[in-house]
Design a protein around this motif. Structure first.
Motif, mmCIF file in Angstrom:
data_model
loop_
_atom_site.group_PDB
_atom_site.id
_atom_site.type_symbol
_atom_site.label_atom_id
_atom_site.label_comp_id
_atom_site.label_asym_id
_atom_site.label_seq_id
_atom_site.Cartn_x
_atom_site.Cartn_y
_atom_site.Cartn_z
ATOM 1 N N ASP A 131 21.556 31.069 -12.401
ATOM 2 C CA ASP A 131 23.002 31.142 -12.293
ATOM 3 C C ASP A 131 23.453 32.468 -11.714
ATOM 4 O O ASP A 131 24.648 32.736 -11.622
ATOM 5 C CB ASP A 131 23.647 30.890 -13.661
ATOM 6 C CG ASP A 131 23.496 29.437 -14.096
ATOM 7 O OD1 ASP A 131 23.942 28.554 -13.337
ATOM 8 O OD2 ASP A 131 22.909 29.186 -15.152
ATOM 9 N N PHE A 147 27.991 27.294 -5.277
ATOM 10 C CA PHE A 147 29.361 26.896 -5.594
ATOM 11 C C PHE A 147 30.260 28.065 -5.206
ATOM 12 O O PHE A 147 30.427 29.007 -5.947
ATOM 13 C CB PHE A 147 29.486 26.551 -7.076
ATOM 14 C CG PHE A 147 28.716 25.315 -7.446
ATOM 15 C CD1 PHE A 147 29.270 24.063 -7.267
ATOM 16 C CD2 PHE A 147 27.422 25.411 -7.937
ATOM 17 C CE1 PHE A 147 28.552 22.911 -7.593
ATOM 18 C CE2 PHE A 147 26.699 24.275 -8.267
ATOM 19 C CZ PHE A 147 27.266 23.025 -8.093
ATOM 20 N N ASN A 163 34.853 21.519 -4.562
ATOM 21 C CA ASN A 163 34.443 21.941 -5.900
ATOM 22 C C ASN A 163 35.613 22.644 -6.574
ATOM 23 O O ASN A 163 36.446 23.274 -5.914
ATOM 24 C CB ASN A 163 33.253 22.891 -5.832
ATOM 25 C CG ASN A 163 32.853 23.387 -7.214
ATOM 26 O OD1 ASN A 163 32.557 22.583 -8.094
ATOM 27 N ND2 ASN A 163 32.883 24.689 -7.426
ATOM 28 N N TRP A 164 35.713 22.499 -7.863
ATOM 29 C CA TRP A 164 36.616 23.300 -8.661
ATOM 30 C C TRP A 164 36.022 23.412 -10.056
ATOM 31 O O TRP A 164 35.158 22.648 -10.438
ATOM 32 C CB TRP A 164 38.028 22.716 -8.697
ATOM 33 C CG TRP A 164 38.162 21.347 -9.309
ATOM 34 C CD1 TRP A 164 38.569 21.034 -10.561
ATOM 35 C CD2 TRP A 164 37.909 20.083 -8.665
ATOM 36 N NE1 TRP A 164 38.588 19.681 -10.756
ATOM 37 C CE2 TRP A 164 38.196 19.060 -9.605
ATOM 38 C CE3 TRP A 164 37.466 19.711 -7.384
ATOM 39 C CZ2 TRP A 164 38.038 17.711 -9.319
ATOM 40 C CZ3 TRP A 164 37.318 18.361 -7.099
ATOM 41 C CH2 TRP A 164 37.608 17.379 -8.053
ATOM 42 N N ARG A 165 36.452 24.415 -10.782
ATOM 43 C CA ARG A 165 35.952 24.628 -12.131
ATOM 44 C C ARG A 165 36.989 24.159 -13.150
ATOM 45 O O ARG A 165 38.185 24.312 -12.927
ATOM 46 C CB ARG A 165 35.607 26.102 -12.349
ATOM 47 C CG ARG A 165 34.335 26.517 -11.615
ATOM 48 C CD ARG A 165 34.094 28.010 -11.697
ATOM 49 N NE ARG A 165 32.774 28.385 -11.209
ATOM 50 C CZ ARG A 165 32.436 28.484 -9.939
ATOM 51 N NH1 ARG A 165 33.335 28.237 -8.995
ATOM 52 N NH2 ARG A 165 31.215 28.820 -9.565
ATOM 53 N N ARG A 243 33.523 26.634 -19.388
ATOM 54 C CA ARG A 243 34.038 26.507 -18.024
ATOM 55 C C ARG A 243 32.895 26.070 -17.131
ATOM 56 O O ARG A 243 31.884 26.759 -17.018
ATOM 57 C CB ARG A 243 34.614 27.835 -17.536
ATOM 58 C CG ARG A 243 35.331 27.731 -16.178
ATOM 59 C CD ARG A 243 36.060 29.031 -15.882
ATOM 60 N NE ARG A 243 36.868 28.949 -14.691
ATOM 61 C CZ ARG A 243 36.606 29.583 -13.550
ATOM 62 N NH1 ARG A 243 35.513 30.339 -13.465
ATOM 63 N NH2 ARG A 243 37.388 29.477 -12.500
ATOM 64 N N LYS A 244 33.023 24.899 -16.527
ATOM 65 C CA LYS A 244 31.948 24.313 -15.729
ATOM 66 C C LYS A 244 32.482 23.909 -14.364
ATOM 67 O O LYS A 244 33.667 23.602 -14.200
ATOM 68 C CB LYS A 244 31.385 23.069 -16.420
ATOM 69 C CG LYS A 244 30.819 23.305 -17.814
ATOM 70 C CD LYS A 244 29.578 24.188 -17.780
ATOM 71 C CE LYS A 244 28.418 23.486 -17.093
ATOM 72 N NZ LYS A 244 27.211 24.358 -17.051
ATOM 73 N N THR A 245 31.589 23.885 -13.364
ATOM 74 C CA THR A 245 31.977 23.277 -12.096
ATOM 75 C C THR A 245 32.160 21.783 -12.338
ATOM 76 O O THR A 245 31.528 21.193 -13.216
ATOM 77 C CB THR A 245 30.906 23.482 -11.007
ATOM 78 O OG1 THR A 245 29.783 22.642 -11.291
ATOM 79 C CG2 THR A 245 30.464 24.941 -10.924
ATOM 80 N N ASP A 248 28.975 19.768 -12.473
ATOM 81 C CA ASP A 248 28.165 19.796 -13.690
ATOM 82 C C ASP A 248 28.796 18.976 -14.811
ATOM 83 O O ASP A 248 28.091 18.510 -15.710
ATOM 84 C CB ASP A 248 27.972 21.239 -14.166
ATOM 85 C CG ASP A 248 27.068 22.043 -13.243
ATOM 86 O OD1 ASP A 248 26.291 21.426 -12.486
ATOM 87 O OD2 ASP A 248 27.139 23.285 -13.276
ATOM 88 N N SER A 266 44.360 24.000 -12.990
ATOM 89 C CA SER A 266 43.143 24.355 -12.248
ATOM 90 C C SER A 266 43.487 24.887 -10.865
ATOM 91 O O SER A 266 44.434 24.405 -10.217
ATOM 92 C CB SER A 266 42.222 23.131 -12.111
ATOM 93 O OG SER A 266 41.772 22.710 -13.370
ATOM 94 N N GLU A 269 39.128 25.935 -5.078
ATOM 95 C CA GLU A 269 38.043 26.875 -4.797
ATOM 96 C C GLU A 269 37.419 26.575 -3.440
ATOM 97 O O GLU A 269 37.804 25.620 -2.764
ATOM 98 C CB GLU A 269 36.998 26.813 -5.911
ATOM 99 C CG GLU A 269 37.573 27.206 -7.266
ATOM 100 C CD GLU A 269 36.501 27.474 -8.304
ATOM 101 O OE1 GLU A 269 35.353 27.738 -7.932
ATOM 102 O OE2 GLU A 269 36.840 27.409 -9.486
#
Length: 313
Positions: A131, A147, A163-165, A243-245, A248, A266, A269
């Protein structure tokens, strides 16, 4: 350049990567005495000390770090040239060295690579999961999945997918602690924080229209880990908010195992990127993998994310 010099360079590069000359020698089928003699010969030829041997572990000198950068470029070029010749004769073969984040790599990417290798059985995979950001050149990586977009201008970043978290938590956690309805209500909640080599990712940013918020988690009260897959497991077990993408978390969200919190806050990104060296030449096996990932991410975007609201929509 003489063949033995190339061997010396490869030994030097392996010793730098492994932090041990004897370990590098074993990898290259050299005895400790032979490995030591070859490194001494290389330093004598360069009139430069490459390693600081005052510590128990090998440590590169400033000159050694500079020489390593050029050695890795030269060795990669030679390996790729030989791979081209072999691929031209025998089809696509060799080893693909890939880097990805821990959670994504262990779950979605691993499944996809199984599919890819079934189509190209002569290829082998070396998958590094971390990571923290990898140094593609120093870590000998052909392609990394990131990411976000890398800051290094010497690398090429090919967009793969949005992608966003998201902040997410298990229904069990929310039943015990309640569900926040605004960023201000995050105070008092329990959190699971991912810690990278650059430090803890404990500040979360939110946006709604022109308004922006941030929330910093107090680390003394947080569960923390350097493994994104473990952070996901802890979230599923109800230990706190993670907090995850979206990549995931999507499968668990669709299955009802996790719930997105504050979805209207949100922020957009940069997306998922395939990152690789800015060399003019790309080995055919790397090109095959890149084409496969482009198609696989496109399919997965439709399959996994179609019914999950994207920021800005």
């Amino acid at each position: 350049m003489a063949t033995d010099r190339l061997g010396d360079m490869r030994l030097f590069a392996e010793a730098a990567a492994l932090g041990s000359l004897s370990a590098a020698g074993r990898k290259l089928a050299l005895s400790p005495a032979a490995a030591s003699a070859r490194l001494f010969k290389l330093e004598a030829a360069l009139h430069t000390r490459l390693f600081d041997r005052s510590t128990r572990q090998l440590r590169l000198t400033e000159e050694g770090r500079l020489y390593l950068q050029h050695c890795l470029i030269a060795l990669r070029a030679i390996d790729e040239a030989e791979a081209v010749l072999q691929e031209g004769k025998n089809g696509v073969r060799g080893k693909l060295r890939i880097s990805a984040s821990a959670d994504f790599g262990r779950h979605l990417l691993n499944q996809w690579l199984e599919e890819f290798i079934s189509q190209h059985p002569d290829l082998k995979i070396a998958l590094t999961l971390s990571d923290s950001m990898s140094n593609l050149l120093q870590d000998d990586i052909d392609l990394a999945i990131r990411f976000g977009r890398p800051q290094d201008g010497s690398l090429i970043a090919r967009p793969l997918a949005p992608n966003w978290r998201v902040l997410c938590a298990a229904p069990d956690y929310l039943a015990r602690h309640g569900e926040p309805s605004s960023p201000e209500e995050l105070a008092g909640h329990q959190f699971i924080v991912l810690v990278t080599a650059a430090g803890p990712l404990n500040t979360f940013h939110f946006a709604q229209g022109e308004q922006q918020w941030s929330h910093t988690v107090t680390m003394e009260q947080a569960w923390e880990t350097n493994d994104g897959a473990l952070a996901r497991s802890w979230a599923l077990a109800g230990h706190g908010i993670a907090r995850k993408t979206i990549w995931d978390a999507a499968a668990d969200i669709r299955a009802g195992k996790l719930k997105i919190l504050l979805p209207g806050f949100s922020a957009s990104e940069a997306g998922v990127h395939a990152v690789f060296h800015s060399s003019k030449y790309m080995a055919p096996r790397v090109r095959l993998l890149l084409d496969f990932l482009i198609a696989r991410f496109a399919h997965a975007t439709e399959e996994l994310l179609s019914d999950i609201a994207m920021p800005g929509r």
